[in-house]
Every structure is written in structure tokens, then in C-alpha cells.
Design a protein around this motif. Structure first.
Motif, PDB file in Angstrom:
ATOM      1  N   ASN A 123      -2.483  -4.937  -6.837  1.00 11.33           N
ATOM      2  CA  ASN A 123      -2.082  -3.664  -7.419  1.00 11.33           C
ATOM      3  C   ASN A 123      -1.420  -3.840  -8.790  1.00 11.33           C
ATOM      4  O   ASN A 123      -0.437  -3.193  -9.115  1.00 11.33           O
ATOM      5  CB  ASN A 123      -1.145  -2.930  -6.448  1.00 11.33           C
ATOM      6  CG  ASN A 123      -1.281  -1.430  -6.494  1.00 11.33           C
ATOM      7  OD1 ASN A 123      -0.330  -0.718  -6.756  1.00 11.33           O
ATOM      8  ND2 ASN A 123      -2.478  -0.918  -6.229  1.00 11.33           N
TER       9      ASN A 123
ATOM     10  N   THR B 226       0.754  -6.049  -1.781  1.00 12.56           N
ATOM     11  CA  THR B 226      -0.471  -6.633  -2.310  1.00 12.56           C
ATOM     12  C   THR B 226      -0.295  -6.943  -3.785  1.00 12.56           C
ATOM     13  O   THR B 226       0.248  -6.131  -4.544  1.00 12.56           O
ATOM     14  CB  THR B 226      -1.679  -5.703  -2.125  1.00 12.56           C
ATOM     15  OG1 THR B 226      -2.789  -6.210  -2.886  1.00 12.56           O
ATOM     16  CG2 THR B 226      -1.386  -4.289  -2.584  1.00 12.56           C
TER      17      THR B 226
ATOM     18  N   THR C  69      -5.999  -1.905  -3.931  1.00 13.71           N
ATOM     19  CA  THR C  69      -5.119  -2.716  -3.083  1.00 13.71           C
ATOM     20  C   THR C  69      -5.791  -4.005  -2.637  1.00 13.71           C
ATOM     21  O   THR C  69      -5.144  -4.877  -2.051  1.00 13.71           O
ATOM     22  CB  THR C  69      -4.679  -1.934  -1.828  1.00 13.71           C
ATOM     23  OG1 THR C  69      -5.809  -1.738  -0.962  1.00 13.71           O
ATOM     24  CG2 THR C  69      -4.075  -0.591  -2.199  1.00 13.71           C
TER      25      THR C  69
ATOM     26  N   GLY D 258       2.883   2.310  -1.350  1.00 14.41           N
ATOM     27  CA  GLY D 258       2.113   2.099  -2.566  1.00 14.41           C
ATOM     28  C   GLY D 258       2.761   1.009  -3.381  1.00 14.41           C
ATOM     29  O   GLY D 258       3.769   0.434  -2.972  1.00 14.41           O
ATOM     30  N   SER D 259       2.195   0.718  -4.541  1.00 12.58           N
ATOM     31  CA  SER D 259       2.800  -0.297  -5.392  1.00 12.58           C
ATOM     32  C   SER D 259       2.592   0.072  -6.852  1.00 12.58           C
ATOM     33  O   SER D 259       2.389   1.240  -7.184  1.00 12.58           O
ATOM     34  CB  SER D 259       2.254  -1.689  -5.065  1.00 12.58           C
ATOM     35  OG  SER D 259       3.078  -2.710  -5.593  1.00 12.58           O
TER      36      SER D 259
ATOM     37  N   CYS E   5      -0.547   1.979  -8.231  1.00 17.55           N
ATOM     38  CA  CYS E   5      -0.586   3.319  -7.637  1.00 17.55           C
ATOM     39  C   CYS E   5       0.317   4.303  -8.372  1.00 17.55           C
ATOM     40  O   CYS E   5       0.061   5.514  -8.365  1.00 17.55           O
ATOM     41  CB  CYS E   5      -0.153   3.265  -6.171  1.00 17.55           C
ATOM     42  SG  CYS E   5      -1.081   2.138  -5.131  1.00 17.55           S
TER      43      CYS E   5
ATOM     44  N   ASP F 168      -1.152   1.136   4.802  1.00 17.93           N
ATOM     45  CA  ASP F 168      -1.796   1.810   3.678  1.00 17.93           C
ATOM     46  C   ASP F 168      -2.245   3.206   4.094  1.00 17.93           C
ATOM     47  O   ASP F 168      -2.959   3.361   5.078  1.00 17.93           O
ATOM     48  CB  ASP F 168      -2.993   0.972   3.215  1.00 17.93           C
ATOM     49  CG  ASP F 168      -3.874   1.693   2.213  1.00 17.93           C
ATOM     50  OD1 ASP F 168      -3.329   2.467   1.408  1.00 17.93           O
ATOM     51  OD2 ASP F 168      -5.101   1.490   2.245  1.00 17.93           O
TER      52      ASP F 168
END
Length: 351
Positions: free
Chosen positions: A282, A279, A212, A329-330, A333, A204
Motif C-alpha cells: 500500500n 501490507t 493491498t 486501510g493504509s 488508501c 480487509d
């Protein structure tokens, strides 16, 4: 004229996205991340509008054609040319507050998560969109370094965040906890701040953004990541974070309803093997649905089930985010929700 930070479940006009380009860290993965974003747009457009900043006019034309073929109603799509460095709209997009019954957008300083990455164009993006009449409400600049992924609210005066991010000297080095809280109280109308001292994800870049780790689902409910593997390096920090969440109390003195989210198998970059920050926290709340990141893992179905329990009145929509975590990121984000009443009405797809 007190402000109130909108919770994510407040009715929305649209979700804002920033489209990637080849002159960025996505250069070798552009087709993959575009496919992920296309899936997100198709899903979101079933429920509400989508505002997308694009790098150039050619991309705008290409996307308008592509989304037309994908069945996205053009009246739900607005594409505006505005240059950006990267795609993480959650952190360079505007943060909406309510003032005197109407939205106001706040534009904070974005420095690429403490100067880790180029961010000059990202930092200017919200103002550029405002200058192109994307928003119908005031946009106010702030001199605080702050990213949208760093804060969570119940919409009733409580803000949830992490010490590792908001108290990090790479953000606002001259501000201590009391000064940071003063800014949060003034800008967001919050009456109390719940600080998490523990919890992190390897890979991260954000210094432990709260989105997150732990998320409000409603004023009484927090979903959070839980690691059950004692051999995993995340086990002890996330166990400590869980204890903190269990100790938190609502304003009425009651404990929060806590919904643990499963821990996916470790995801690693296929090129150099470093761990990626997968995660399920997110997720993105939109009108009538929750979009949930998935990773091609056996835990995906358990995460979808847990969030279905947290959001019984919303559709649960999985989005494969294995491409997104390649750049750390996911799903959440990549997005920023814009509350009802904040956008200029969509008239045409291209501008």
C-alpha cells in the motif's frame, strides 16, 4: 477521443487527502490518525502540492496554522471545506485519464465497498470539490461502482485487478466479466485485463483491493506481498497469487520482474484482537519519492529495501501507519494522486 489511464508514476500536480472528523469511526483514534496524516502531508509537501478536503471551517483554520508551524510551505497546501463520511480518498476520489493530451477526471459511484459503511457524502465529495473549483479540467460522472484501490495500470494498456472485488455481486451485480471489461476498456483505454483469482488480507473491508496485494512499479515490474509462514492463514492464498503473477506475461511475451514484499508479523486490534490488514503493497508513488507504510515491525526495513530496489531513482520515505490499519486501510488508501495539469493553481491556503 480515446482515454488512457495514467500510471501512478506520471508527473503529478498534487496528492489529495480527506481529513477525518470526530463523527466517524475515527472518533476514538482521531489524534492518532491526524498525526499520521500530518506526517504524510509534511513528507508529500517536500515534493509537490497537497489538496485536502476538511469537514468544517474550524478544522481548516486549525490545520493551516498547524502546517505552517510544521514548516509546510503554504503555497503547496490547499484546504477546502467539503463534508465526507470517512478518510479513504483512494476509493471516493476522482480517477484521472488522459484524453487528447490533457487530463480528464472520472467520478465513479462509491457505495462504501458494497454497502458495508455509510458513503453518501463520500460519493458526493468529488463533485463538491469540482463545484468549488478545486480542479481545472472536466469532471465526468460514471454510472459504474468502482474504487481507485481496485485497479492498477502500467500506463501502456494493461490493467491489473482482482476477481474478488470487481466481480463481486455487491458492486455491479448485473455485470459479468465481459461487461466489466467493456467498461474498463472504454473508460481507461486498456487493451487487456489481468485478473487475479487469489489473494486476500484478513481484516480487509474492500474485498481484496489490488493495492493491498500487487502493484505496478513500472511497466515491467510488479511488487507483491509474499507470505513465507506456512502456519499463517494467508500462506496458501498468497502462494497461489504468486503463481498467477509468475504466469502473467507482458505484451511482448516476457515475464514480469517480480519483487516480493516481506510479510510483517500479525497485527491485531488492541481492543477486540481481530487481525488488521498490514501490507507493504500500500505504498504511494509521488514526484521523486515513494511513501511506504511501516508498522513498527522487523520486516519494515526489508520492505523499504525491496522498494528502494524497485524505485532506484526515487527517495524512499517511511510513514508509520499503525494508526491507519486500525480502520482496515493504509497509506495508499488514504490518498489519491492528481496528474500534472489537473488542478487549479494554488493561490491561498484557505478558502
Amino acid at each position: 477521443m480515446a482515454n488512457r489511464l495514467f500510471p501512478e508514476w506520471y508527473p503529478q500536480d498534487a496528492v489529495q487527502l480527506t481529513w477525518p472528523h470526530e463523527d466517524s469511526d475515527w472518533a476514538g483514534q482521531l489524534e492518532r490518525i491526524e498525526a499520521t496524516l500530518e506526517a504524510m502531508v509534511v513528507a508529500i509537501a517536500r515534493y509537490q502540492n497537497v489538496l485536502i478536503s476538511v469537514p468544517d471551517a474550524d478544522t481548516r483554520t486549525r490545520l493551516a496554522t498547524s502546517f505552517h508551524h510544521l514548516g509546510v510551505p503554504m503555497q503547496r497546501l490547499r484546504l477546502i471545506v467539503a463534508p465526507a463520511d470517512d478518510t479513504w480518498c483512494r476509493d471516493h476520489g476522482p480517477i484521472a485519464v488522459e484524453r487528447d493530451g490533457r487530463p480528464v477526471l472520472l467520478d465513479y459511484i462509491f457505495t462504501g465497498w458494497g454497502g458495508k459503511f455509510p458513503a453518501t457524502r463520500d460519493n458526493a465529495l468529488t463533485r463538491t470539490l469540482a463545484d468549488k473549483d478545486a480542479y481545472r479540467v472536466p469532471l465526468e460522472s460514471r454510472d459504474l461502482i468502482l474504487e481507485g484501490g481496485a485497479i492498477e495500470t502500467d500506463g501502456q494498456g494493461t490493467l491489473l485487478t482482482t476477481e474478488a472485488c470487481l466481480l463481486n455481486p455487491n458492486r455491479n451485480a448485473t455485470l459479468d466479466r465481459e461487461a466489466v471489461e467493456a467498461h474498463l476498456r472504454k473508460d481507461f483505454g486498456v487493451e487487456r485485463v489481468l485478473w487475479l483469482r487469489h489473494g486476500h488480507l484478513e481484516g480487509d473491508d474492500t474485498d481484496s483491493h489490488i493495492d493491498t496485494l500487487a502493484r505496478f512499479c513500472d511497466p515491467q515490474t510488479i511488487a507483491y506481498v509474499k507470505c513465507n509462514d506456512e502456519r499463517d492463514s494467508h500462506y496458501l492464498p498468497l502462494k497461489a497469487m504468486e503463481s498467477e503473477l509468475q504466469a502473467f506475461r507482458q505484451v511482448n511475451g516476457q515475464p514480469y520482474r517480480l519483487i516480493p514484499l516481506p510479510w510483517p508479523s500479525a497485527c491485531h486490534d488492541p481492543e477486540d484482537g481481530h487481525r488488521l490488514p498490514a501490507t507493504y503493497a500500500n505504498f504511494l508513488i509521488i514526484n521523486g519519492a515513494v511513501l511506504v507504510p511501516t508498522y513498527g515491525d522487523a520486516a519494515d526495513t526489508h520492505a523499504l529495501s525491496a522498494l528502494a530496489d524497485a524505485f532506484p531513482d526515487r527517495d524512499i520515505v517511511p510513514i508509520d501507519c499503525r494508526s491507519a490499519i486500525r480502520q482496515h486501510g493504509s497509506l495508499h488508501c488514504l490518498t489519491m494522486q492528481l496528474p500534472q495539469g489537473s488542478l487549479t493553481p494554488f493561490l491561498v491556503a484557505e478558502e
